[in-house]
Design an enzyme around this catalytic site. Structure first.
Site, PDB file in Angstrom:
ATOM      1  N   HIS A 153       0.828  -1.217   0.000  1.00 50.55           N
ATOM      2  CA  HIS A 153       0.000   0.000   0.000  1.00 50.55           C
ATOM      3  C   HIS A 153       0.858   1.262   0.000  1.00 50.55           C
ATOM      4  CE1 HIS A 153      -3.154  -2.788   0.929  1.00 50.55           C
ATOM      5  NE2 HIS A 153      -2.684  -3.050   2.129  1.00 50.55           N
ATOM      6  N   HIS A 201      -6.615  -4.457  -1.396  1.00 49.04           N
ATOM      7  CA  HIS A 201      -5.830  -5.692  -1.387  1.00 49.04           C
ATOM      8  C   HIS A 201      -6.012  -6.472  -2.674  1.00 49.04           C
ATOM      9  CE1 HIS A 201      -6.509  -4.608   2.807  1.00 49.04           C
ATOM     10  NE2 HIS A 201      -5.322  -5.114   3.024  1.00 49.04           N
TER      11      HIS A 201
END
Ligand SMILES: Nc1ncnc2c1ncn2[C@@H]1O[C@H](COP(=O)(O)OP(=O)(O)O)[C@@H](O)[C@H]1O
Ligand SMILES: Nc1ncnc2c1ncn2[C@@H]1O[C@H](COP(=O)(O)OP(=O)(O)O)[C@@H](O)[C@H]1O
Ligand SMILES: [Mg+2]
Ligand SMILES: [Mg+2]
Ligand SMILES: [Mg+2]
Ligand SMILES: [Mg+2]
Lengths: 217, 333, 333, 217
Positions: C57, C219
Site C-alpha cells: 500500500h 488488497h
C-alpha cells in the site's frame, strides 16, 4: 484559368486537399511515428492543418504570400513537436518569397518551395540522408526544377516531383536516423519509413493532384 | 485502452483544470496558450525560470511550479512539445526584469519550439538564456546527431536552479549553474511495459511478458535494446554502471541519487531498486548525500524506472536543501 | 509477472532495506520483527502513534513515519496484516510515557493482530488505545458482519492525529480526535486493472479490456460490482455521490478531499478525476478547503483510484496545516 | 504403541503431515483466497507451518502442551492476517488443556480440539454459517465426539470427523460471507469455497491419516 498559372484559389485548394489527406492518413502517420518516434505525427499534422483551414477566412481576398504565411504561423502555433516549427518554417519562408502575389508562375511556385526547404534545413540542421522530411522534400524540389527547366508542362513536372518525393520517402527505410527522435534508436531505426518524409511526400502528391488540370487547356 | 479520461482530445485541458482547482495556493493556469505560472508571478528582480515539454510526464513540469523551483511550465499535447506562443507568453508572465532562463530537454521538437519562443521574447526586449539538458547515457553523444535526450537530470536542475534564482542570483549565474548541473548529471531508464497515448488508443510498442526494454526515453519510445526480463538487482546494475562509467563518477564523489518510476511502477519496487543502487554506489566509493525515490518524470502509465546520479558540491547540496513549495516536490515550506 | 523485484519472498525485506538506505534522516528500520520508527523515537512525554498493515500500500504506512505523523509503522507480508510481535515491539520502541495510539484499519486480520499486540503491551504496563478506521462506503455497515473496510481516511487520520500528538495532546484526546476523523471521513474506490501479488505471480482477478470494478478495497480484492468501463466524469460521480450521501456531507460543509491513485494510474488521470470531484462538491455547496492528489494508499500496481472526503472543522484544518516531515507527505518542515 | 493412545510423537507427525499438505496445497488455498479474499492464505499457512517445523527442536523432550503452545505462538508470530491469530489461538488453547501431558486419550485429544475451536470463536466472533473456518472445525469436533461416545475406534472416529469437516467446508460454497474479508464482497462471496474452512478440513484430514493405525493393534 491560363495554363501553368497558379492562382490563390489553386493554393487554397492545394492546402484543402492536403488537410483532407492528412486527416485520412492520420493513423498511418502515427503508426510510422510509433515505430521510431513517439506516435504523434499523425495527430500533430491533423491538428495543425485543421487549424489552418479554420483560419482560411482570415485571408480571404489576401495574396498568396499572406495565405502561406498564415499557414506557417498557424502550424507553428498549433502543431508543436519537431513537425510544427519545421513545417511552419517551410510555409512561412514560402510565403515570404510570394509576398503580394495573387498568382504564381510554375518557376515562382518552385522558388517558394525551395525557400521553404532551405528554411527547414536552417532550422533543423538536417542534410539529406539523415532520415527526415528533408529526404523527401529535397529530391522533390530537384525533380520539379529539372522538369520545368526541361520545358515539361507544369502538371507533368509536378507528377515527377511527387514521384521523386515518394522515392525519397521510401529511401528513408534503410537509413540510420541521425536527426530527430528516431536517432535515439540507433541501429533500431533502420528498416522503418520516416513519418515526416511521408507527410512531405503527401504534400507533393496533393500538389500534383490539385494542379493536374494545369496543362489541359 | 483503460484510462480515467473523458475524450482523448480533452485530456490535457481537463488535467490543467484539475491542477488549477487543486492548487490555487501554488499556481495559476492560463489557457490559450496553455501554461502554468506561480500564483505570485512575476517576482520583481528575480530571474524567471520556464520549462515545458509534452504532457504525460507528470509531475514534471507543471508539478514543479512554485516557490524555489519553476516560475512557469508549458505543457504540450501528450508527448508533443509545446508551441512557441506558450513559452513566449509564459516568459512574459514570469519576467521580473532580471531575465528568464529556459530549461529545455534535448528533443528536436522542444529545442526548435523554445528557440522560436526565445526569438520572440528577445524581440520584445526580454533577456532569455536557454540551457539544454542532455543527460541520457543510453544515447551515444555526437556532433552529427540530435545528441542525447534530456531526462531525469531535468528535475534536479529545476530544483537547484529554482533555489539559486530564489537567492537572487543573476541570469548568467543561474544559467551557468544549470549547465554545470547538466554536465554533472547522468541518467538511464528501462521499461517493463509500454504506455498508451490517449489519442492513439493502443500501446506504443508491444513488449512480450518475458521481455524488457533498456535505454528508453520518456515518450514511450522503444529503448536501445530489448532483452529477457532480469531481476531488480541485475536491472539496477545495467542502469547504474553505464551512468557511473560515463561521467565518470569516481570514488570520493558525493552525489544526489534519484530512482524514478515511469508512472505505473509502485514505490515498493522503486525502493528495491534504490537498495541495490545504494549498494553499488557504496562499492564504488560514491557517497549518496541526498536521494529521491518516486515518480517525478514519467511516461504516462509505463511500468519501469530510471536512475539519475548528479555529482554534487556544497553549493549544489545547499541549493538542494533550500525550501521548495510545489505540488510535486516540497520541503522546508 | 513483470516487476522490479528479485525473489518474491524477499520483496518486503528488500523494500525495507531500501527505505532504510533512502531515509536515514527520517526513520530507522528494525528487522525481526520488522517495523519502521522515527529516527528520534521515543519522544518523551509525546503520545506515540503506531499503525501498520500488509505491505503493497506504499507509501502507507512506512512512508508516513516521521515528525508530525506516525511514530512507527509495522509492515506485514504483501496484503497480509503484520503479526502481534511487530506491533508489540514497535509500541515499546515509541512509548514516551504518554501512552500509544494504535490506528488500525478494519480488516479482521489487522484487528486481531493489533488486539493481541495491545494485550501484550498492556501486560507490560504500556497504556494503549486502539482506534479502528472503517470508512469505505462500498461496504454496507452492520453489527453482524466484519463491517466496513478501512481505506483512505486512514491517511488523513494519521496526519491529523500525528499533528495533535506533536502538540502534546493526551492519549485520550488524540484517540477521541481519531474517532472523530473516522466518523467524518468517507471513501470509495474503483479499479481499471487487477494487481499481481509477487508470491502469486498472476493477477488476483481478470478484468476484461472493457470492464471495471467499482467498490474495491486495497488488497486487489474484486469490488462490489463489475461493469462496463465509463468516462472519468461518470466514474467520479459513481464514487463521489455514495460518499456524499453516506455521511451525508451537506451544503456549507468544509472538507479535505483526496483523489488517490491505486498505484498504476498516472497523475494526469488523477487530476482529471479531481477536476470533476471539485465540480461535484461545488454543485453540492461543499467547500474543498484542502486537497491531496496522488498515490497515498495503493494496491501494488493496480490502475484505478479512490476518493476520500473528510468533513473538517477549524481544529482539523489547523492540524492538517501543521508541519509534517515524512517520505510520503511533507510540508512546513 | 497402545491402541487409541496419542503420544507426543504422534502429535509431531500430525503437525509434520499438515506442514507437508499445506505445502502441497499452498497454491490451491491461495487460489480460493484470490476468489473472495486477497490471495494469501496458502502463502500464509505455508510460511507459518514451515516456521513451526523449524522450531520443533526447541520442544524436543517437551510435553504435548508445550508442543501445541509453541505451534500456536509460532503461527501468531509468523502468519499474520486473520489466519495467524485464529490458528494461533486454536493451538495455544489446545496446548493449555494438555499442559504437562506426554500422551493423550482420544477424549483428551478431542477436548484439546474443542478448546481450540472455542478460542477461535472467542477471538473471531464468528458462529457457524458465516463462511469461515468455524464451519469446518465445528462439525468436525461434533462428529468426533459423537463417534467416540458411540464407542467407535479412534481411527474410525477421526475418519468421520475429517468427513464432517469436508462436508462443512463444501457447505461454505453457497454461503454469504458475513465475517472476514469475503464479507466485503456481499452477494459476490456466494458460490466460492472458503479458504480457511479448507485449511481446517486439511488439518482433520491429516489427523485421520496419521492416526489411521491407532486401532490396528
Ligand atoms: N532536425 C530535423 N530536420 C528535419 N526534419 C526533422 C528533424 N527532426 C525531426 N524531423 C522530422 O520530424 C518528424 C517527426 O515529427 P513529429 O512526430 O511531429 O515531431 P516529434 O518527433 O517531436 O514528435 C520526423 O519524422 C522527421 O521527418
Ligand atoms: N472472524 C473470523 N472468524 C473465524 N475465521 C475467520 C474470521 N475471519 C476470517 N476467518 C478465516 O480466515 C480465512 C482467511 O485467512 P487469511 O487469508 O490467512 O487471512 P486474511 O483474510 O487476513 O488474508 C478465511 O477464509 C476465514 O476462514
Ligand atoms: Mg512524433
Ligand atoms: Mg512528439
Ligand atoms: Mg491477507
Ligand atoms: Mg487472505
Amino acid at each position: 484559368m491560363r495554363s501553368g498559372v497558379i492562382t490563390r484559389d489553386d493554393i487554397i485548394s492545394w492546402l484543402q486537399c492536403y488537410r483532407e489527406v492528412v486527416g485520412e492518413q492520420k493513423d498511418y502517420l502515427t503508426q510510422l511515428d510509433a515505430a521510431i518516434g513517439d506516435a504523434d505525427h499523425g495527430a500533430n499534422m491533423d491538428r495543425g492543418f485543421a487549424a489552418v483551414l479554420a483560419k482560411m477566412p482570415t485571408v480571404a481576398e489576401k495574396d498568396i504570400g499572406a495565405i502561406l504565411k498564415m499557414t506557417g504561423m498557424t502550424l507553428v502555433a498549433t502543431v508543436g513537436g519537431a513537425g510544427g516549427p519545421l513545417y511552419g518554417t517551410f510555409f512561412m519562408r514560402a510565403g515570404a518569397t510570394t509576398d503580394g502575389k495573387m498568382e504564381l508562375s510554375p518557376l515562382e511556385f518552385l522558388a517558394a518551395l525551395e525557400a521553404g526547404l532551405a528554411g527547414v534545413q536552417q532550422r533543423g540542421k538536417a542534410t539529406i540522408g539523415e532520415k527526415t522530411m528533408v529526404d523527401a522534400l529535397t529530391p522533390a524540389c530537384q525533380a520539379l526544377r529539372r522538369a520545368l527547366e526541361a520545358g515539361q508542362p507544369f502538371a507533368v513536372a509536378l507528377q515527377q516531383a511527387a514521384q521523386a518525393a515518394e522515392e525519397g520517402m521510401k529511401a528513408t527505410i534503410p537509413m540510420l536516423a541521425t536527426k530527430g527522435r528516431a536517432s535515439y534508436l540507433g541501429e533500431r531505426s533502420i528498416g522503418h519509413q520516416d513519418p515526416g518524409a511521408t507527410s512531405s511526400y503527401l504534400l507533393f502528391r496533393c500538389a500534383a493532384d490539385c494542379f493536374a488540370n494545369k496543362n489541359k487547356e | 485502452m483503460k484510462k480515467l479520461i473523458n475524450k482523448p482530445e480533452d485530456v490535457v485541458v481537463e488535467e490543467l483544470q484539475g491542477i488549477a482547482a487543486a492548487h490555487p495556493d501554488l499556481v495559476r493556469v492560463h489557457f490559450n496558450p496553455n501554461y502554468i505560472v506561480r500564483a505570485d508571478a512575476p517576482i520583481q528582480g528575480k530571474v524567471g525560470i520556464v520549462s515545458g515539454g509534452g504532457s504525460g510526464h507528470e509531475p514534471m513540469h507543471g508539478g514543479f511550479v512554485g516557490m524555489g523551483m519553476l516560475d512557469a511550465a508549458c505543457p504540450g499535447a501528450v508527448f508533443t512539445s509545446p508551441t512557441p506562443d506558450q513559452m513566449f507568453e509564459a516568459t512574459k508572465a514570469v519576467n521580473g526584469g532580471a531575465g528568464v532562463l529556459h530549461i529545455v530537454k534535448n528533443y528536436t521538437g522542444d529545442v526548435l519550439n523554445f528557440e522560436m519562443a526565445a526569438e520572440l521574447a528577445q524581440a520584445e526586449g526580454i533577456e532569455v538564456v536557454s540551457v539544454v539538458i542532455d543527460d541520457d547515457v543510453a544515447v551515444q553523444d555526437s556532433l552529427y546527431t540530435a545528441g542525447r535526450r534530456g531526462v531525469g537530470t531535468t528535475v534536479l536542475a529545476e530544483k537547484i536552479c529554482g533555489a539559486a534564482a530564489e537567492q537572487g542570483r543573476s541570469l548568467q549565474e543561474v544559467a551557468d549553474l544549470c549547465r554545470k548541473v547538466n554536465g554533472w548529471g547522468r541518467s538511464m531508464g528501462m521499461a517493463l511495459t509500454s504506455c498508451t497515448v490517449p489519442h492513439v488508443g493502443k500501446p506504443t510498442f508491444d513488449l512480450p511478458e518475458d521481455q524488457m526494454e533498456i535505454g528508453i526515453g520518456i515518450h514511450g519510445e522503444p529503448g536501445r535494446t530489448r532483452m529477457p526480463l532480469k531481476t531488480a538487482d541485475e536491472i539496477t546494475e545495467m542502469l547504474a554502471l553505464p551512468i557511473i562509467n560515463d561521467l565518470p563518477f569516481k570514488a570520493g564523489d558525493t552525489v544526489i541519487a534519484m530512482v524514478n518510476g515511469m508512472g505505473g511502477t509502485p514505490l515498493i519496487e522503486l525502493y528495491i531498486v534504490y537498495r541495490k543502487l545504494a549498494e553499488i554506489c557504496k562499492g564504488h566509493g560514491i557517497t549518496i548525500a541526498r536521494s529521491l525515490v518516486g515518480n517525478y518524470i514519467t511516461s504516462l502509465e509505463m511500468a519501469g524506472c530510471s536512475i539519475t546520479l548528479l555529482k554534487a558540491d556544497d553549493d549544489i547540496l545547499k541549493l538542494w536543501d533550500a525550501p521548495v513549495k510545489t505540488a510535486g516536490l516540497r520541503w522546508g515550506a
